[in-house]
Design an enzyme around this catalytic site. Structure first.
Site, short mmCIF file in Angstrom:
data_model
loop_
_atom_site.label_atom_id
_atom_site.label_comp_id
_atom_site.label_asym_id
_atom_site.label_seq_id
_atom_site.Cartn_x
_atom_site.Cartn_y
_atom_site.Cartn_z
N GLU A 115 22.13 38.49 42.46
CA GLU A 115 22.43 38.94 41.10
C GLU A 115 21.35 39.88 40.58
O GLU A 115 21.65 40.86 39.89
CB GLU A 115 22.58 37.74 40.17
N ASP A 256 33.29 38.75 49.30
CA ASP A 256 33.87 40.01 48.83
C ASP A 256 32.98 41.24 48.94
O ASP A 256 33.32 42.22 49.61
CB ASP A 256 34.36 39.84 47.38
N GLU A 349 40.94 32.09 37.96
CA GLU A 349 40.00 32.16 39.07
C GLU A 349 40.69 31.85 40.41
O GLU A 349 40.44 32.52 41.40
CB GLU A 349 38.82 31.21 38.84
N GLU A 370 37.77 43.11 38.35
CA GLU A 370 38.20 43.57 39.68
C GLU A 370 39.59 44.22 39.69
O GLU A 370 39.81 45.23 40.37
CB GLU A 370 38.16 42.40 40.67
N THR A 473 28.44 47.01 43.27
CA THR A 473 29.42 45.98 42.95
C THR A 473 29.33 45.49 41.50
O THR A 473 30.16 44.69 41.07
CB THR A 473 29.29 44.79 43.93
#
Length: 560
Positions: A115, A256, A349, A370, A473
């Protein structure tokens, strides 16, 4: 029908014209939604400043703040480039100064390596590269130097101890002051290993220090070696032993962005090795996980279905498919995901595909970006109005369900639209940004090469801002041309360092003129192939034989 639209000195642009049924959006409609989205951004942004700063995130139901990822005023970092994309240079300049004066990475904080990289390092790098566009005063040597770049480098150096493992794959958490805790678990997710090549390569090529790109590449290569006999990777791995702890294979949570960075790393760095890796994975994913344009979770060694669910994080996949030109498959999968959105006014989710409903305890929707991200990429490639309809639906839904007095709140349960007391920083970094870019075809990030800046770099004049931006991302855009500008004269020094350290044999008689850092001697061989001469691209970067697109722009070795 695929039509070649424009070819410039920087790239070729291809557009697909699709006369899909549905409402056609007028210029007035597009402008209307841009203003609506701006209003959403400033409602959330001002609420954070007034109620939560300097904490990482806003708690919109109680109108206060909380630290979540390391006490970096994270929402401010994540929102910085969005300010410029919305046209606010004045606030960009103010916030950039605030961050330089107040952010301190020498703190006794346990931080997520993943992160911190995508949000902090990525956000600072993007802001640094956009500084000229934002009208900031630039120091001599920019874009190869600058205060925001030094901040990004400082943050990244705090993460380097995590990579000191027998495999080179990083731990998931590091203490910014003391390094890796001796009791830190060696188990981390796949994405936590494979999501560094964009930020770390950018750092290496801007600063001239190869260590960042080296550790990111080593982690990628070690992860590649662990794939199963049928070509799949699992969900969590032990970075000490390289043993898989969770063997579910899919394209969603925990995996991902690993696949995303193989594609985007190939584009940013013009790197065929990364592209080849992704194509091998893509083949296995289609063979074992794809069912009627959905993607299931399967056992990585056997390919048997373990979870027939759609996870909201998987909604990035159609956008990624668009970058490699697989538009037909991308649109079919996107439309599947869009039906789920319509069912609930958001993506839960987890969604059970056989049952057509939410999964217990996974009913939340934290305003993730997304699906909007995929819509933005696909609209740039196809101009299909269905994608604008999705954008319209998202704006209306978020405004109706999530807007509160102090920002926008996470949806705790999409079935009854109860709210949770959190507004994640990615709402301003990604969700709002991709929405705005979907409705703003003339944004500078969509540049087709007709506009650019020329700056005096350390090794001569450089062309910057000509388009082809690659988003990390966390949706922080990186300008590939800047990497070329700063790294042209550094390849020879890197090669000498590798020779002196014993990592590379001295060259015989051939020298490289590509201007990019030399690759290590060790390469991963996917298959036997004849050597071929690599034609030079019409882009300011090293040769690359494959065709890859970004925001509807297709890089091709044809027509060069």
């Amino acid at each position: 029908m695929l039509m070649k639209y424009l070819c410039t000195a920087f790239f070729c642009v291809f557009l697909i014209v699709n006369h899909a049924t549905g409402k056609e959006f007028t210029e007035h409609d597009m402008a209307h939604y841009r203003e609506r989205i701006k209003s959403m951004f400033y409602h959330a942004y001002n609420s954070y400043l007034e109620n939560a700063y300097p904490y990482d995130e806003l708690r919109p139901l109680t109108c206060d703040g909380q630290d979540t990822w390391g006490s970096f005023s994270l929402t401010l970092i994540d929102a910085l480039d969005t300010l410029l994309i919305l046209g606010n240079k004045t606030e960009f300049q103010r916030v950039a100064s605030v961050l330089q004066e107040n952010i301190n990475f020498d703190s006794d904080v346990n931080a997520s390596v993943f992160e911190t990289n995508i949000r902090v390092v990525g956000g600072l790098l993007s802001a640094h590269l956009l500084s000229k566009k934002a009208g900031m005063e630039l120091e001599a040597g920019w874009p190869c130097s600058g205060p925001l770049l030094r901040m990004a480098e400082e943050a990244a150096r705090k993460l380097l101890p995590a990579f000191q493992t027998p495999t080179g794959m990083p731990y998931g958490t590091v203490n910014l002051l003391r390094g890796v805790n001796p009791t830190e678990t060696p188990v981390t997710c796949t994405a936590g290993v494979g999501t560094f090549i964009l930020e770390f390569s950018t750092l290496s090529r801007l600063t001239g220090d190869p260590v960042f790109e080296k550790v990111a590449r080593k982690a990628l290569r070690e992860l590649w070696k662990t794939r199963s006999d049928i070509g799949l990777v699992g969900n969590h791995i032990d970075v000490i032993s390289s043993k898989w702890v969770a063997q579910d294979a899919g394209i969603g949570a925990g995996v991902d962005s690993y696949f995303e960075y193989l594609v985007k790393g190939a584009i940013l760095l013009q790197d065929e090795e990364l592209h080849s890796m992704f194509l091998e994975y893509d083949k296995a994913i289609r063979n074992y996980t794809k069912y009627d344009d959905w993607y299931f979770w399967v056992q990585m060694h056997k390919g048997t279905v373990s979870m027939p669910v759609f996870q909201s994080l998987e909604a990035f996949w159609p956008g990624l498919q668009s970058l490699i030109g697989d538009l037909d498959s991308a649109m079919k999968t996107f439309l599947n995901y869009y039906t789920v959105w319509k069912q609930f006014g958001g993506l839960p989710e987890f969604y059970s595909i056989p049952q057509g409903y939410t999964v217990d305890k996974r009913e939340g929707y934290p305003l993730r970006p997304e699906l909007i991200e995929s819509a933005m990429y696909l609209y740039r490639a196809t101009a299909d109005p269905t994608l604008l309809q999705l954008g319209r639906d998202v704006v209306e839904s978020i405004e109706k369900i999530s807007r509160v007095d102090c920002g926008f709140a996470t949806v705790k349960d999409v079935r009854d639209h109860k709210l949770d007391n959190r507004m994640e920083s990615f709402f301003l970094a990604e969700t709002v940004k991709y929405l705005y870019l979907l409705f703003d075809p003339d944004n500078f990030l969509h540049n087709d090469g007709s506009h650019f800046d020329t700056v005096s770099g350390p090794h001569g004049d450089c062309v910057l801002g000509a388009g082809g931006y690659v988003f990390n991302t966390e949706a922080h855009p990186l300008d590939p041309a800047a990497l070329h500008c700063c790294s042209r004269a550094r390849a020879e020094r890197w090669e000498i360092e590798e020779i002196l350290s014993g990592e590379r044999e001295p060259p015989k008689s051939q020298t490289s003129s590509t201007g990019e850092p030399h690759e290590q001697t060790e390469r991963i061989v996917l298959q036997d192939r004849k050597k071929r001469k690599m034609p030079v691209l019409s882009c300011p970067s090293q040769p690359f034989s494959s065709k890859l697109s970004i925001l509807g722009q297709v890089f091709s070795t044809e027509n060069t």
